[in-house]
Design an enzyme around this catalytic site. Structure first.
Site, PDB file in Angstrom:
ATOM      1  N   SER A 113      -0.001   7.203  -1.242  1.00 44.96           N
ATOM      2  CA  SER A 113       0.953   6.487  -0.395  1.00 44.96           C
ATOM      3  C   SER A 113       1.542   7.358   0.711  1.00 44.96           C
ATOM      4  O   SER A 113       0.828   7.887   1.541  1.00 44.96           O
ATOM      5  CB  SER A 113       2.041   5.875  -1.277  1.00 44.96           C
ATOM      6  OG  SER A 113       2.862   5.030  -0.529  1.00 44.96           O
ATOM      7  N   HIS A 114       2.844   7.566   0.666  1.00 43.11           N
ATOM      8  CA  HIS A 114       3.553   8.278   1.731  1.00 43.11           C
ATOM      9  C   HIS A 114       3.632   9.782   1.471  1.00 43.11           C
ATOM     10  O   HIS A 114       4.222  10.499   2.266  1.00 43.11           O
ATOM     11  CB  HIS A 114       4.967   7.717   1.822  1.00 43.11           C
ATOM     12  CG  HIS A 114       5.609   7.665   0.475  1.00 43.11           C
ATOM     13  ND1 HIS A 114       5.255   6.712  -0.458  1.00 43.11           N
ATOM     14  CD2 HIS A 114       6.509   8.449  -0.116  1.00 43.11           C
ATOM     15  CE1 HIS A 114       5.930   6.922  -1.566  1.00 43.11           C
ATOM     16  NE2 HIS A 114       6.698   7.979  -1.397  1.00 43.11           N
ATOM     17  N   ASP A 277       2.994   3.511   6.457  1.00 45.05           N
ATOM     18  CA  ASP A 277       2.799   4.763   5.712  1.00 45.05           C
ATOM     19  C   ASP A 277       1.329   5.076   5.448  1.00 45.05           C
ATOM     20  O   ASP A 277       0.438   4.410   5.980  1.00 45.05           O
ATOM     21  CB  ASP A 277       3.564   4.720   4.389  1.00 45.05           C
ATOM     22  CG  ASP A 277       2.897   3.797   3.388  1.00 45.05           C
ATOM     23  OD1 ASP A 277       2.270   2.812   3.821  1.00 45.05           O
ATOM     24  OD2 ASP A 277       2.986   4.065   2.176  1.00 45.05           O
ATOM     25  N   ASP A 279      -0.920   4.585   3.102  1.00 44.20           N
ATOM     26  CA  ASP A 279      -1.880   3.558   2.686  1.00 44.20           C
ATOM     27  C   ASP A 279      -1.567   2.178   3.261  1.00 44.20           C
ATOM     28  O   ASP A 279      -2.179   1.183   2.872  1.00 44.20           O
ATOM     29  CB  ASP A 279      -1.961   3.495   1.160  1.00 44.20           C
ATOM     30  CG  ASP A 279      -0.637   3.135   0.521  1.00 44.20           C
ATOM     31  OD1 ASP A 279       0.413   3.434   1.116  1.00 44.20           O
ATOM     32  OD2 ASP A 279      -0.642   2.539  -0.579  1.00 44.20           O
ATOM     33  N   ASP A 281       1.113   0.128   3.153  1.00 45.83           N
ATOM     34  CA  ASP A 281       1.889  -0.937   2.512  1.00 45.83           C
ATOM     35  C   ASP A 281       3.375  -0.887   2.875  1.00 45.83           C
ATOM     36  O   ASP A 281       4.095  -1.850   2.645  1.00 45.83           O
ATOM     37  CB  ASP A 281       1.689  -0.947   0.982  1.00 45.83           C
ATOM     38  CG  ASP A 281       2.044   0.362   0.317  1.00 45.83           C
ATOM     39  OD1 ASP A 281       2.387   1.335   1.035  1.00 45.83           O
ATOM     40  OD2 ASP A 281       1.956   0.426  -0.923  1.00 45.83           O
ATOM     41  N   ARG A 282       3.832   0.228   3.450  1.00 43.37           N
ATOM     42  CA  ARG A 282       5.249   0.302   3.834  1.00 43.37           C
ATOM     43  C   ARG A 282       5.441  -0.020   5.302  1.00 43.37           C
ATOM     44  O   ARG A 282       4.504   0.085   6.097  1.00 43.37           O
ATOM     45  CB  ARG A 282       5.801   1.703   3.589  1.00 43.37           C
ATOM     46  CG  ARG A 282       5.852   2.070   2.137  1.00 43.37           C
ATOM     47  CD  ARG A 282       6.558   3.397   1.938  1.00 43.37           C
ATOM     48  NE  ARG A 282       6.724   3.617   0.507  1.00 43.37           N
ATOM     49  CZ  ARG A 282       7.575   4.458  -0.031  1.00 43.37           C
ATOM     50  NH1 ARG A 282       8.348   5.201   0.753  1.00 43.37           N
ATOM     51  NH2 ARG A 282       7.667   4.591  -1.335  1.00 43.37           N
ATOM     52  N   LYS A 376       2.711  -4.880  -1.329  1.00 43.63           N
ATOM     53  CA  LYS A 376       3.541  -4.886  -0.140  1.00 43.63           C
ATOM     54  C   LYS A 376       2.622  -4.657   1.065  1.00 43.63           C
ATOM     55  O   LYS A 376       1.509  -4.158   0.913  1.00 43.63           O
ATOM     56  CB  LYS A 376       4.661  -3.880  -0.232  1.00 43.63           C
ATOM     57  CG  LYS A 376       4.239  -2.465  -0.450  1.00 43.63           C
ATOM     58  CD  LYS A 376       5.470  -1.647  -0.815  1.00 43.63           C
ATOM     59  CE  LYS A 376       5.060  -0.265  -1.294  1.00 43.63           C
ATOM     60  NZ  LYS A 376       5.970   0.284  -2.273  1.00 43.63           N
TER      61      LYS A 376
HETATM   62  C1  G1P Z   1       9.062   4.774  -4.828  1.00 37.47           C
HETATM   63  C2  G1P Z   1       9.999   3.690  -4.365  1.00 37.47           C
HETATM   64  C3  G1P Z   1       9.578   2.358  -4.943  1.00 37.47           C
HETATM   65  C4  G1P Z   1       8.125   2.072  -4.580  1.00 37.47           C
HETATM   66  C5  G1P Z   1       7.247   3.246  -4.993  1.00 37.47           C
HETATM   67  C6  G1P Z   1       5.811   3.066  -4.518  1.00 37.47           C
HETATM   68  O1  G1P Z   1       9.106   4.885  -6.228  1.00 37.47           O
HETATM   69  O2  G1P Z   1      11.334   3.979  -4.720  1.00 37.47           O
HETATM   70  O3  G1P Z   1      10.424   1.344  -4.468  1.00 37.47           O
HETATM   71  O4  G1P Z   1       7.680   0.901  -5.204  1.00 37.47           O
HETATM   72  O5  G1P Z   1       7.751   4.451  -4.433  1.00 37.47           O
HETATM   73  O6  G1P Z   1       5.712   2.995  -3.123  1.00 37.47           O
HETATM   74  P1  G1P Z   1       9.993   5.999  -6.999  1.00 37.47           P
HETATM   75  O7  G1P Z   1       9.546   7.335  -6.479  1.00 37.47           O
HETATM   76  O8  G1P Z   1      11.414   5.728  -6.620  1.00 37.47           O
HETATM   77  O9  G1P Z   1       9.711   5.763  -8.452  1.00 37.47           O
HETATM   78 ZN    ZN Z   2       2.340   3.236   0.382  1.00 37.34          ZN
END
Ligand code: G1P
Ligand code: ZN
Length: 543
Positions: A113-114, A277, A279, A281-282, A376
């Site tokens: 992801s990010h 981000d 991948d 989804d954000r 998302k």
């Molecule tokens: C974080 C975000 C959560 C999101 C997840 C995946 O998780 O807070 O809302 O769904 O990334 O993108 P966390 O690191 O808080 O468990």
């Molecule tokens: Zn992501």
């Protein structure tokens, strides 16, 4: 070409977190690490045998090697077809679209992801089920259990499949279909949104900047925004996916998308700005001199859903994760819709979406989406906004202020303390929870505590119970302080502190967010003994 059964020993750390199995690249490159996890998935999802698997990732370092390994293992495990995105690329939302449209048995998405990428960055893998959504906890737990008892995995010796062009290939009896990762997704967006209205908006001189952060949404944004919607070339910046995201953190927020934020906060800046981000989804939404919090964005999309063709006349409920502000609840109440509060993580929305109980859902962590898929969806949120702006013909800031005037404003911030000592973090959480019995009814920071609890969720569809989902202190005026430990970090512990205050009076709605929340922030730090216990004087990231 030879099918090999390779002896292996289990790793004890393959339990998927908030969003799949996420570790450093170095960790993933240990001998058999990836293979063990993939075999655990294949063993736990028997319908893949003879079925179709979707495969692709965000293009980060190790994406291509992992794709080739998974293709060889898929063939050795009797999967009939693998649909893999060209170059091994596929955004998380597009994977969800493809799984659903082609009615496959699931998909493996390669992404952290990010989180930063590159050889010293992070890598990840997650399994999505046939509904296109993240595997539910029962399944991820079963995959984990299987990973603990594995003694072998199956793989073909086979040269790499050329992934740089679309086409059909094979390994033994398994067909490998290399497809264009953008087209199915872009076609669905054309069905949901009023593309003609958005085209007219751009023709009228509307200026936008989209920052793809050198991650997966580049190819999608170029195609949809610049080609299909006619936005001028240059609207999309950092549009080429790079294995290390150009050395940046591909996280669309105020801390990591500073170039975009600075441009939008300039007097002569574009009308609209957005970013996505690693991948895809954000999303982050900006207007000129205006940052729209993800919690507000969800509420605004819900309030304006009738303007979007794909939702007109059919909106049912809305869901938000527990730490997300209550802004969407206000809209739901006015519209007479059901509103749900779920634990953090997209997987908790799946049942509500499948059961037709909600149309929209979102998280404060820059995630918003609807029932069009089961993930998302960053670009979807951007298109929602473009559609709303095209119809309303007002600026982002005017739309946001009109919304607050009607529903009230939920001042909201999140402070992250990243990479703190795990034992210290656990001690801090225990210390807060121990105070709960004495907190209710107390006057603190100018408000009265209405409840203090450890959030527990009972899924309204399948009755499943998820405990320990975050510590909440709620006040009678709707203000909240929430503490949670991250389930996606890869180093030490990350403490997230979420603060919210509701303001109904339009004359009081233009304060600076951090100032408006200052008394609650101070209280939150005191209750947690945060500086003493973590040695930190300030958060790592404020959003
Ligand atoms: C974080 C975000 C959560 C999101 C997840 C995946 O998780 O807070 O809302 O769904 O990334 O993108 P966390 O690191 O808080 O468990
Ligand atoms: Zn992501």
């Amino acid at each position: 070409m030879e099918l090999r059964t390779v002896a292996t020993t289990p790793f004890d750390d393959q339990r998927p977190g908030t969003s799949g199995l996420r570790k450093t690249v170095t960790h993933f490159r240990q001998e058999n690490y990836l293979e063990n996890f993939v075999q655990a998935v294949f063993d736990t999802v028997p319908e893949l045998k003879g079925g179709t698997l979707v495969l692709g990732g965000d293009g980060r370092f190790y994406n291509r090697e992992a794709c080739q390994t998974i293709l060889r293992m898929a063939a050795a495990n009797g999967i009939a077809r693998v649909m893999v995105g060209r170059d091994g690329l596929l955004s998380t939302p597009a994977a969800s679209v493809v799984i659903r449209k082609h009615q496959t048995q699931g998909g493996l998405i390669l992404s952290a992801s990010h989180n930063p990428g590159g050889p010293d960055g992070d890598f990840g893998i997650k399994f999505n089920t046939a509904n296109g959504g993240p595997a539910p906890e029962t399944l991820t737990e079963a995959i984990y259990a299987r990973s603990r008892e594995l003694s072998e995995y199956r793989i073909y010796d086979h040269p790499d499949i050329p992934l740089y062009e679309t086409g059909v290939f094979s390994i033994a009896d398994t067909h490998i279909i290399v497809f264009d990762p953008v087209s199915d997704y872009a076609e669905l967006m054309e069905e949901v949104f009023d593309f003609e209205a958005i085209r007219q908006l751009f023709l009228g001189g509307f200026r936008m900047r989209f920052d793809a952060m050198h991650a997966i949404t580049g190819p999608y944004a170029h195609d949809i925004l610049e080609r299909r919607l006619g936005a001028p070339e240059g609207t999309v910046i950092h549009g080429t996916p790079l294995p290390d995201f150009g050395g940046h953190h591909p996280d669309p927020n105020l801390a990591h998308a500073t170039e975009l934020v600075n441009e939008l906060f300039d007097d002569a800046g574009p009308d609209f700005g957005a970013a996505s981000d690693g991948d895809g989804d954000r999303n982050m939404i900006l207007g000129r001199q205006c940052f729209v919090t993800p919690s507000d964005s969800l509420a605004l999309i819900l309030a304006n859903a009738e303007l979007v063709p794909g939702y007109r006349g059919r909106v049912c409920g809305v869901a938000r994760s527990m730490p997300t502000s209550g802004a969407a609840d206000k809209v739901a109440k006015k519209l007479g819709l059901e509103a749900f509060e779920t634990p953090t993580g997209w997987k908790f929305f799946g049942n509500l979406l499948d059961a037709g109980r909600i149309t929209f859902c979102g998280e404060e962590s820059f995630g918003t989406s609807s029932d069009h898929i089961r993930e998302k969806d960053g670009l979807w949120a951007v298109l929602c906004w473009l559609n709303i702006l095209a119809v309303r013909q007002q600026s982002v800031i005017d739309i946001v202020r009109a919304h607050w005037a009607e529903y009230g404003r939920n001042y909201y911030t999140r402070h992250d303390y990243e990479g703190i000592d795990l034992v210290a973090a656990q001690g801090l959480m225990a210390h807060i929870e121990a105070q709960f019995p004495a907190l209710t009814g107390k006057e603190l920071a100018g408000g009265k505590v209405a409840y203090a609890d450890n959030f527990s969720y009972t899924d309204p569809v399948d009755g499943g119970v998820s405990k320990n989902q975050g510590l909440r202190i709620g006040f009678e005026d709707g203000s909240r302080i929430i503490y949670r430990l991250s389930g996606t970090g890869t180093v030490g512990a990350t403490l997230r502190l979420y603060i919210e205050r509701f303001e109904a009076d339009p004359a009081q709605q233009r304060q600076d967010t951090q100032q408006a929340l200052a008394p609650l922030i101070t209280l939150a730090l005191e209750l947690a003994e945060l500086p003493q216990r973590t040695g930190r004087e300030a958060p790592t990231v404020i959003t």
